[in-house]
Motif scaffolding. Structure first.
Motif, PDB file in Angstrom:
ATOM      1  N   UNK A  63     -44.318  -1.330  59.280  1.00  0.00           N
ATOM      2  CA  UNK A  63     -45.545  -2.355  59.393  1.00  0.00           C
ATOM      3  C   UNK A  63     -44.915  -3.439  60.229  1.00  0.00           C
ATOM      4  N   UNK A  64     -43.772  -3.206  60.913  1.00  0.00           N
ATOM      5  CA  UNK A  64     -42.855  -4.364  61.532  1.00  0.00           C
ATOM      6  C   UNK A  64     -42.251  -4.070  62.629  1.00  0.00           C
ATOM      7  N   UNK A  65     -42.120  -4.663  63.773  1.00  0.00           N
ATOM      8  CA  UNK A  65     -41.703  -4.392  64.976  1.00  0.00           C
ATOM      9  C   UNK A  65     -42.230  -3.492  65.854  1.00  0.00           C
ATOM     10  N   UNK A  66     -41.769  -3.373  66.894  1.00  0.00           N
ATOM     11  CA  UNK A  66     -41.883  -2.393  67.993  1.00  0.00           C
ATOM     12  C   UNK A  66     -41.306  -1.317  67.549  1.00  0.00           C
ATOM     13  N   UNK A  67     -41.784   0.100  67.512  1.00  0.00           N
ATOM     14  CA  UNK A  67     -41.022   1.192  66.908  1.00  0.00           C
ATOM     15  C   UNK A  67     -40.044   1.635  67.990  1.00  0.00           C
ATOM     16  N   UNK A  68     -38.546   1.598  67.568  1.00  0.00           N
ATOM     17  CA  UNK A  68     -37.603   2.078  68.622  1.00  0.00           C
ATOM     18  C   UNK A  68     -37.177   3.132  67.943  1.00  0.00           C
ATOM     19  N   UNK A  69     -37.014   4.484  68.682  1.00  0.00           N
ATOM     20  CA  UNK A  69     -36.429   5.665  68.056  1.00  0.00           C
ATOM     21  C   UNK A  69     -34.972   5.948  68.576  1.00  0.00           C
ATOM     22  N   UNK A  70     -33.938   5.896  67.726  1.00  0.00           N
ATOM     23  CA  UNK A  70     -32.538   5.856  68.121  1.00  0.00           C
ATOM     24  C   UNK A  70     -31.954   7.223  68.421  1.00  0.00           C
ATOM     25  N   UNK A  71     -31.325   7.319  69.649  1.00  0.00           N
ATOM     26  CA  UNK A  71     -30.927   8.574  70.228  1.00  0.00           C
ATOM     27  C   UNK A  71     -29.310   8.488  69.921  1.00  0.00           C
ATOM     28  N   UNK A  72     -28.717   7.328  70.129  1.00  0.00           N
ATOM     29  CA  UNK A  72     -27.368   7.035  69.708  1.00  0.00           C
ATOM     30  C   UNK A  72     -27.122   5.711  69.223  1.00  0.00           C
ATOM     31  N   UNK A  73     -26.275   5.682  68.187  1.00  0.00           N
ATOM     32  CA  UNK A  73     -26.000   4.186  67.674  1.00  0.00           C
ATOM     33  C   UNK A  73     -24.353   4.038  67.733  1.00  0.00           C
ATOM     34  N   UNK A  74     -23.899   2.914  68.254  1.00  0.00           N
ATOM     35  CA  UNK A  74     -22.443   2.765  68.132  1.00  0.00           C
ATOM     36  C   UNK A  74     -22.327   1.261  67.116  1.00  0.00           C
ATOM     37  N   UNK A  82     -25.162  -1.236  68.909  1.00  0.00           N
ATOM     38  CA  UNK A  82     -25.566  -1.134  69.977  1.00  0.00           C
ATOM     39  C   UNK A  82     -26.504   0.170  69.785  1.00  0.00           C
ATOM     40  N   UNK A  83     -27.556   0.277  70.159  1.00  0.00           N
ATOM     41  CA  UNK A  83     -28.665   1.317  69.894  1.00  0.00           C
ATOM     42  C   UNK A  83     -29.063   1.915  71.254  1.00  0.00           C
ATOM     43  N   UNK A  84     -29.208   3.120  71.469  1.00  0.00           N
ATOM     44  CA  UNK A  84     -29.739   3.440  72.667  1.00  0.00           C
ATOM     45  C   UNK A  84     -30.996   4.608  72.462  1.00  0.00           C
ATOM     46  N   UNK A  85     -32.026   4.302  73.065  1.00  0.00           N
ATOM     47  CA  UNK A  85     -33.201   5.130  72.596  1.00  0.00           C
ATOM     48  C   UNK A  85     -34.522   4.701  73.320  1.00  0.00           C
ATOM     49  N   UNK A  86     -35.609   5.245  72.750  1.00  0.00           N
ATOM     50  CA  UNK A  86     -36.933   5.042  73.426  1.00  0.00           C
ATOM     51  C   UNK A  86     -37.833   4.047  72.478  1.00  0.00           C
ATOM     52  N   UNK A  87     -38.747   3.225  73.056  1.00  0.00           N
ATOM     53  CA  UNK A  87     -39.624   2.743  72.341  1.00  0.00           C
ATOM     54  C   UNK A  87     -40.995   3.666  72.149  1.00  0.00           C
ATOM     55  N   UNK A  88     -41.459   3.792  71.193  1.00  0.00           N
ATOM     56  CA  UNK A  88     -42.634   4.687  70.849  1.00  0.00           C
ATOM     57  C   UNK A  88     -43.724   3.997  70.310  1.00  0.00           C
ATOM     58  N   UNK A  89     -44.736   3.346  71.322  1.00  0.00           N
ATOM     59  CA  UNK A  89     -45.725   2.543  70.806  1.00  0.00           C
ATOM     60  C   UNK A  89     -46.718   3.223  70.041  1.00  0.00           C
ATOM     61  N   UNK A  90     -46.680   4.711  70.084  1.00  0.00           N
ATOM     62  CA  UNK A  90     -47.892   5.341  69.175  1.00  0.00           C
ATOM     63  C   UNK A  90     -47.471   5.867  67.984  1.00  0.00           C
ATOM     64  N   UNK A  91     -46.383   5.483  67.572  1.00  0.00           N
ATOM     65  CA  UNK A  91     -45.602   5.823  66.210  1.00  0.00           C
ATOM     66  C   UNK A  91     -46.440   5.114  65.054  1.00  0.00           C
ATOM     67  N   UNK A  92     -46.829   5.843  64.340  1.00  0.00           N
ATOM     68  CA  UNK A  92     -47.387   5.423  62.980  1.00  0.00           C
ATOM     69  C   UNK A  92     -46.100   5.268  61.924  1.00  0.00           C
ATOM     70  N   UNK A  93     -46.112   4.186  61.342  1.00  0.00           N
ATOM     71  CA  UNK A  93     -45.116   4.088  60.125  1.00  0.00           C
ATOM     72  C   UNK A  93     -45.523   3.154  58.998  1.00  0.00           C
ATOM     73  N   UNK A  94     -44.939   3.235  57.856  1.00  0.00           N
ATOM     74  CA  UNK A  94     -45.176   2.593  56.643  1.00  0.00           C
ATOM     75  C   UNK A  94     -44.498   1.103  56.746  1.00  0.00           C
TER      76      UNK A  94
END
Length: 153
Positions: A139-150, A125-137
Motif C-alpha cells: 500500500x505504498x508507492x508505485x509498484x516497480x518490478x525489478x529485473x536487475x539490481x546492482x 540501481x534497479x532496472x525494471x518496469x512499473x506495473x500500475x495494475x499490480x495489487x499488493x499489501x
C-alpha cells in the motif's frame, strides 16, 4: 377465512381474466407475424437449403503452406516502459515491504531480486518496469518490478 386472504382472492378473481386476455392477445400477435402478410393463418417459410458465404476476392494474409505462419509483430520481446531508478532502499510502512524514492516518486520494490543487494539501507540501481495494475499489501508507492539490481556502494 381472514380478511387478508379474502382480499387476495378477490384481487386474483378480478385480475385473472385480464391477465389471461393479455396472454392470449400476445400469443396471437406473435403467431400471426407471417412476414407482414394480412392472412393470419399463414406461417413463415423455412428453407432447408444451406446458404453459402459470399466468395471473397481478397488475398489471405496467411500463406497457404504446410508450415505455420507467424506474424513478426507478435514476437516483440522488449518490454515497453523499461526504466532504471537509483537511490537508497527504505523499509515500507508495512512489514516486509521495501520502497525507493527516485526523482520525487516513491516506488514499491517487487520482483525476484537478490536480497543481498536490495535491502533497507542499500544504495542501488534497479532496472525494471512499473506495473500500475499490480495489487499488493504494501500500500505504498508505485509498484516497480525489478529485473536487475546492482549495488552502488
Amino acid at each position: 377465512m381472514t380478511t387478508q386472504t379474502s382480499r387476495i382472492r378477490r384481487f386474483a378473481g378480478l385480475t385473472g381474466p385480464l391477465i389471461g386476455a393479455f396472454m392470449l392477445a400476445a400469443l396471437t400477435a406473435c403467431g400471426a407475424g407471417g412476414g407482414g402478410s394480412d392472412d393470419e393463418t399463414s406461417t413463415p417459410s423455412i428453407s432447408a437449403e444451406p446458404t453459402s458465404a459470399p466468395e471473397s476476392t481478397e488475398e489471405s494474409p496467411v500463406p497457404e503452406e504446410s508450415t505455420p505462419y507467424l506474424d513478426p509483430s507478435l514476437g516483440d520481446t522488449t518490454k515497453p516502459g523499461s526504466m532504471t531508478i537509483s537511490g537508497t532502499v527504505e523499509e515500507g510502512v508495512e512489514s516486509g515491504c521495501l520502497v525507493l524514492e527516485h526523482e520525487g516518486t516513491v516506488y514499491g520494490i517487487f520482483g525476484d531480486f537478490d536480497a543481498s543487494v536490495v535491502y533497507a539501507g542499500a544504495t542501488v540501481t534497479l532496472q525494471g518496469n512499473v506495473d500500475d495494475g499490480m495489487m499488493s499489501t504494501c500500500q505504498q508507492g508505485t509498484p516497480f518490478v525489478v529485473e536487475d539490481a546492482q549495488t552502488l556502494d
